[in-house]
Design an enzyme around this catalytic site. Structure first.
Site, short mmCIF file in Angstrom:
data_model
loop_
_atom_site.label_atom_id
_atom_site.label_comp_id
_atom_site.label_asym_id
_atom_site.label_seq_id
_atom_site.Cartn_x
_atom_site.Cartn_y
_atom_site.Cartn_z
N ALA A 65 12.45 81.82 -19.48
CA ALA A 65 12.64 83.29 -19.01
C ALA A 65 11.66 84.20 -20.11
O ALA A 65 11.69 83.83 -21.18
CB ALA A 65 13.93 83.88 -18.76
N GLY A 108 14.54 78.93 -18.24
CA GLY A 108 14.67 79.31 -16.86
C GLY A 108 13.51 78.59 -16.34
O GLY A 108 13.38 78.58 -14.93
N GLU A 111 15.44 75.70 -15.01
CA GLU A 111 16.33 76.33 -14.08
C GLU A 111 15.59 76.32 -12.55
O GLU A 111 16.21 76.26 -11.41
CB GLU A 111 17.18 77.68 -14.19
CG GLU A 111 18.22 77.42 -15.46
CD GLU A 111 18.88 78.67 -16.10
OE1 GLU A 111 19.94 78.65 -16.14
OE2 GLU A 111 17.84 79.45 -16.53
N GLU A 131 18.55 77.92 -25.11
CA GLU A 131 19.15 79.20 -25.10
C GLU A 131 20.14 79.38 -26.06
O GLU A 131 20.15 80.50 -26.81
CB GLU A 131 19.90 79.33 -23.77
CG GLU A 131 19.05 79.92 -22.75
CD GLU A 131 18.43 78.84 -21.76
OE1 GLU A 131 17.85 78.96 -20.59
OE2 GLU A 131 18.52 77.77 -22.27
#
Length: 257
Positions: A65, A108, A111, A131
């Site tokens: 992300a 992300g 994910e 993360e």
């Protein structure tokens, strides 16, 4: 002129999406996610699209992300922004989604892969969740989907200790379905999508729903759900077309009815 964040093209019954932020290794910003979800919904609503392929570039599928997006958002703003819910909307797509992975699939990006249905990996694909090294935790489903896919111990090592998986490890552990030759991830994903596109669209939608339900339902409830969908699809025109084609030894023509 600003480059589009998402490139899309339709090839026959397959909708192809290319993440197009290569200078940022396809870091997933809010505008990029919004365009991705809009495109997936567009394909999902199209009766002539029977499979979707998502890919990135050679260096990265998506390296996470967008850190800038996260850094600029306070707790309440982030919680109410709908940012993480974009992954849920992708996972809710009825049309089968195949991801073709080259290079990095981190945070992300990983994910996003887990919100897809089939993952095809190039030999250089790398999977990880960094993360906790930034003082945060995954927020778009990784702690739940990864544990269900890989089991507790390996998921814990990836999330807590930052372990990265090679393509071979990811395939051995069941995260990806196959590893291609170098440079062939996208073409292989398209070939898988083509095989899906030849099947009955109602059947693929219902089979996908039944498979995904196995994550959430107890075995007995899941089997009952499968039987319900199996009985429902038996009332379709597609089922009759399939049986007629089998009897006449021809290829069936499905209309999704």
């Amino acid at each position: 002129m600003t480059e589009p964040l998402i490139l899309k093209q339709k090839q026959g019954c397959i909708g192809q999406i290319t993440l197009n932020r290569p200078q940022k290794l396809n870091a997933l910003s809010l505008p990029m996610l919004a365009e991705l979800v809009a495109t997936i919904r567009e394909y999902d609503a199209a009766t002539d699209v029977r499979a979707i392929v998502i890919c990135g570039q050679a260096r990265a599928f998506a390296a996470g992300a967008d850190v800038g997006t996260l850094a600029q958002s306070g707790a309440i703003a982030l919680y109410t922004s709908g940012f993480s819910e974009h992954w849920d909307q992708i996972a809710a797509c009825q049309t089968p989604i195949i991801a073709a992975v080259q290079g990095y699939a981190l945070g992300g990006g990983l994910e996003l892969l887990m919100a897809c249905d089939i993952i095809i990996a190039a030999p250089d694909a790398v999977f990880g969740l960094p993360e906790t090294t930034l003082g945060i935790i995954p927020g778009a489903g990784a702690t739940q989907r990864l544990t269900r896919t890989l089991g507790k111990s390996l998921a814990m090592e990836m999330v807590l200790a930052g372990r990265r998986l090679t393509a071979t490890e990811a395939c051995t552990q069941g995260l990806v379905s196959q590893i291609t030759q170098a440079g062939e991830a996208v073409s292989t994903a398209m070939a898988v999508a083509e095989r899906i596109a030849q099947a009955g669209p109602l059947a693929t939608h219902m089979a996908k729903a039944a498979l995904l339900a196995s994550y959430d339902m107890p075995l007995t409830a899941g089997i009952k759900y499968e039987r319900t969908l199996s009985a429902l699809v038996a009332a379709s025109e597609d089922r009759q077309a399939g049986l007629s084609a089998l009897a006449s030894k021809t290829r069936p023509i499905f209309h999704g009815r």
